[in-house]
Write an enzyme that holds these catalytic residues in place. Structure first.
Site, PDB file in Angstrom:
ATOM      1  N   SER A 149     -12.849   3.871   5.083  1.00 20.17           N
ATOM      2  CA  SER A 149     -13.456   3.392   6.323  1.00 20.17           C
ATOM      3  C   SER A 149     -14.716   4.202   6.588  1.00 20.17           C
ATOM      4  O   SER A 149     -14.822   5.346   6.156  1.00 20.17           O
ATOM      5  CB  SER A 149     -12.474   3.554   7.496  1.00 20.17           C
TER       6      SER A 149
ATOM      7  N   ASP B 146       2.726   5.144  -5.488  1.00 26.27           N
ATOM      8  CA  ASP B 146       1.967   6.365  -5.261  1.00 26.27           C
ATOM      9  C   ASP B 146       2.777   7.584  -5.701  1.00 26.27           C
ATOM     10  O   ASP B 146       3.568   8.120  -4.937  1.00 26.27           O
ATOM     11  CB  ASP B 146       1.573   6.468  -3.786  1.00 26.27           C
TER      12      ASP B 146
ATOM     13  N   HIS C 168      -9.262   4.570  -1.959  1.00 21.57           N
ATOM     14  CA  HIS C 168      -8.520   4.570  -0.689  1.00 21.57           C
ATOM     15  C   HIS C 168      -9.361   5.270   0.376  1.00 21.57           C
ATOM     16  O   HIS C 168     -10.385   5.865   0.081  1.00 21.57           O
ATOM     17  CB  HIS C 168      -7.198   5.329  -0.872  1.00 21.57           C
ATOM     18  N   GLY C 169      -8.875   5.195   1.624  1.00 22.62           N
ATOM     19  CA  GLY C 169      -9.512   5.968   2.698  1.00 22.62           C
ATOM     20  C   GLY C 169     -10.997   5.747   2.806  1.00 22.62           C
ATOM     21  O   GLY C 169     -11.764   6.687   2.955  1.00 22.62           O
TER      22      GLY C 169
ATOM     23  N   GLY D  50      -7.648   7.976   7.389  1.00 23.48           N
ATOM     24  CA  GLY D  50      -7.744   8.195   8.826  1.00 23.48           C
ATOM     25  C   GLY D  50      -9.158   8.123   9.376  1.00 23.48           C
ATOM     26  O   GLY D  50     -10.117   7.815   8.680  1.00 23.48           O
TER      27      GLY D  50
ATOM     28  N   ASP E 165       0.863  -1.185   0.000  1.00 20.20           N
ATOM     29  CA  ASP E 165       0.000   0.000   0.000  1.00 20.20           C
ATOM     30  C   ASP E 165       0.902   1.239   0.000  1.00 20.20           C
ATOM     31  O   ASP E 165       1.852   1.328   0.793  1.00 20.20           O
ATOM     32  CB  ASP E 165      -0.848  -0.066   1.289  1.00 20.20           C
ATOM     33  N   HIS E 166       0.652   2.171  -0.882  1.00 22.08           N
ATOM     34  CA  HIS E 166       1.427   3.424  -0.947  1.00 22.08           C
ATOM     35  C   HIS E 166       2.939   3.229  -1.062  1.00 22.08           C
ATOM     36  O   HIS E 166       3.702   3.802  -0.270  1.00 22.08           O
ATOM     37  CB  HIS E 166       1.109   4.336   0.250  1.00 22.08           C
TER      38      HIS E 166
ATOM     39  N   SER F  95      -8.810   2.016   9.026  1.00 18.86           N
ATOM     40  CA  SER F  95      -9.209   2.620  10.315  1.00 18.86           C
ATOM     41  C   SER F  95     -10.325   1.840  11.018  1.00 18.86           C
ATOM     42  O   SER F  95     -10.308   1.719  12.242  1.00 18.86           O
ATOM     43  CB  SER F  95      -9.690   4.059  10.104  1.00 18.86           C
TER      44      SER F  95
ATOM     45  N   GLU G 283      -1.845   5.998  -8.729  1.00 20.84           N
ATOM     46  CA  GLU G 283      -2.804   6.961  -8.168  1.00 20.84           C
ATOM     47  C   GLU G 283      -2.749   8.296  -8.899  1.00 20.84           C
ATOM     48  O   GLU G 283      -1.680   8.817  -9.180  1.00 20.84           O
ATOM     49  CB  GLU G 283      -2.539   7.176  -6.667  1.00 20.84           C
TER      50      GLU G 283
HETATM   51 ZN   LIG Z   1      -4.343   5.030   0.884  1.00 24.72          ZN
END
Ligand SMILES: [Zn+2]
Length: 332
Positions: free
Chosen positions: A237, A116, A234-235, A191, A94-95, A280, A146
């Site tokens: 949650s 990334d 992504h991100g 986050g 990831d990343h 998260s 990305e």
């Molecule tokens: Zn990410």
């Protein structure tokens, strides 16, 4: 050089093609600990779902790259032991922040990597991504790239502001780099604090923040430019409020933590989005279970006592995501 094929892992190629056609998304769960890994495998086996186990730069630093790689190998064997004849497990970086990091992962058994370059100028992003793709494809490893910038903090990846992906750039980017999937920015964020209170409205009854909706128009425009091309979110949650409430009830302090509503992710999963990253939520489930356990059992000090309910809580969360959000159950 260790090929992922020897470890029983698979790349994302067939998995994504099936997911795009079938209108569902593959879960990409981050892991750093044995308990997370066990919960991910148990959930995937029970729901008969393919799964991407992903490792961030921060996870590699925390757990050690070699250990994580052997854990992924163990995950395949564990899935078989649990009765899954042909586990579809991807080990994904990831990343990835450089060609060297991606190469070291490919050389040590990863079946998929992300490079990334989203913070670089467009041309430099293409150049770096293409370099990784050239090396990865020699080894039948798939590459996620990305375009666009996500706000929020994820380990060492952070950005103050998000910039939506520009749909007019995606054809040139995908063609010139040869990447296998593309992470785009449509308003998700890394986050547990995905939005500032001033970006949200507040529910008058509960006092909870209601986040702004995802930019489905951008997603639609990208799909139109690249029909059938695997898109990644992504991100993503959802920051389940029951876990946030449990954490706050038992001594935690997470005011105004807010995520992406699950119905929006479900809608995205039915489109060209075929990989949804969730990190998260598993952290929140684990922390809520541990805080509750300690509050109710102040005398306990054996990690197995509090990690058992933590592992159960994560497994329950993963199953919920697979069945209710991603729709990847019964897809082996
Ligand atoms: Zn990410």
């Amino acid at each position: 050089m260790v090929s992922y094929k020897k470890l029983g892992l698979v790349n994302t190629k067939k998995m994504f093609a099936k997911a795009v056609k079938g209108g569902y998304a593959i879960p990409a769960f981050n892991f750093n600990t044995m308990e997370q890994m066990q919960a991910i495998v148990q959930a995937a086996v029970e729901t008969k779902s393919p799964v991407i186990m992903q490792v961030s730069k921060g996870a590699r630093k925390y757990a050690n790259p070699t250990i994580l790689r052997y854990m992924a190998e163990g995950a395949v064997q564990y899935a078989k032991e649990l009765g899954c004849k042909k586990p579809q497990i991807v080990l994904h970086l990831d990343h990835g922040d450089s060609f060297e990091t991606c190469k070291s992962c490919i050389d040590s058994g990863f079946s998929s990597v992300m490079i990334d370059g989203s913070s670089l100028p467009f041309k430099d992003n293409i150049k770096l991504t293409k370099k990784v793709v050239n090396y990865a494809h020699k080894h039948d490893v798939t590459v996620e790239a990305e375009l666009g910038v996500l706000a929020g903090v994820e380990d060492e990846v952070q950005a103050e502001e998000s910039h939506y992906t520009k749909p007019e750039e995606v054809i040139e980017f995908a063609t010139k780099t040869g990447c296998d999937s593309l992470a785009i920015s449509i308003g998700t964020s890394h986050g547990a604090y995905k939005f500032k209170p001033e970006q949200c409205t507040r529910d008058k009854k509960t006092g909870k923040l209601v986040p702004p909706p995802l930019a489905f128009d951008v997603l639609k425009a990208v799909e139109k430019k690249l029909p059938g091309f695997p898109i990644v979110l992504h991100g993503s949650s959802s920051v389940p409020q029951e876990h946030v409430d449990t954490i706050n009830k038992f001594g935690g302090k997470l005011p105004d933590a807010v995520g992406i509503p699950e119905e929006q992710l479900r809608k995205a999963a039915k489109s060209a989005v075929c990989k949804i990253n969730i990190d998260s939520d598993s952290r929140l489930a684990m922390t809520a279970a541990i805080r509750k356990h300690f509050a109710e059992n102040p005398g306990h000090f054996d990690p197995r006592q509090y990690l058992t309910p933590a592992r159960e809580a994560m497994k329950e969360l993963y199953i919920h995501k697979i069945v209710k959000v991603l729709g990847s159950n019964n897809k082996l």
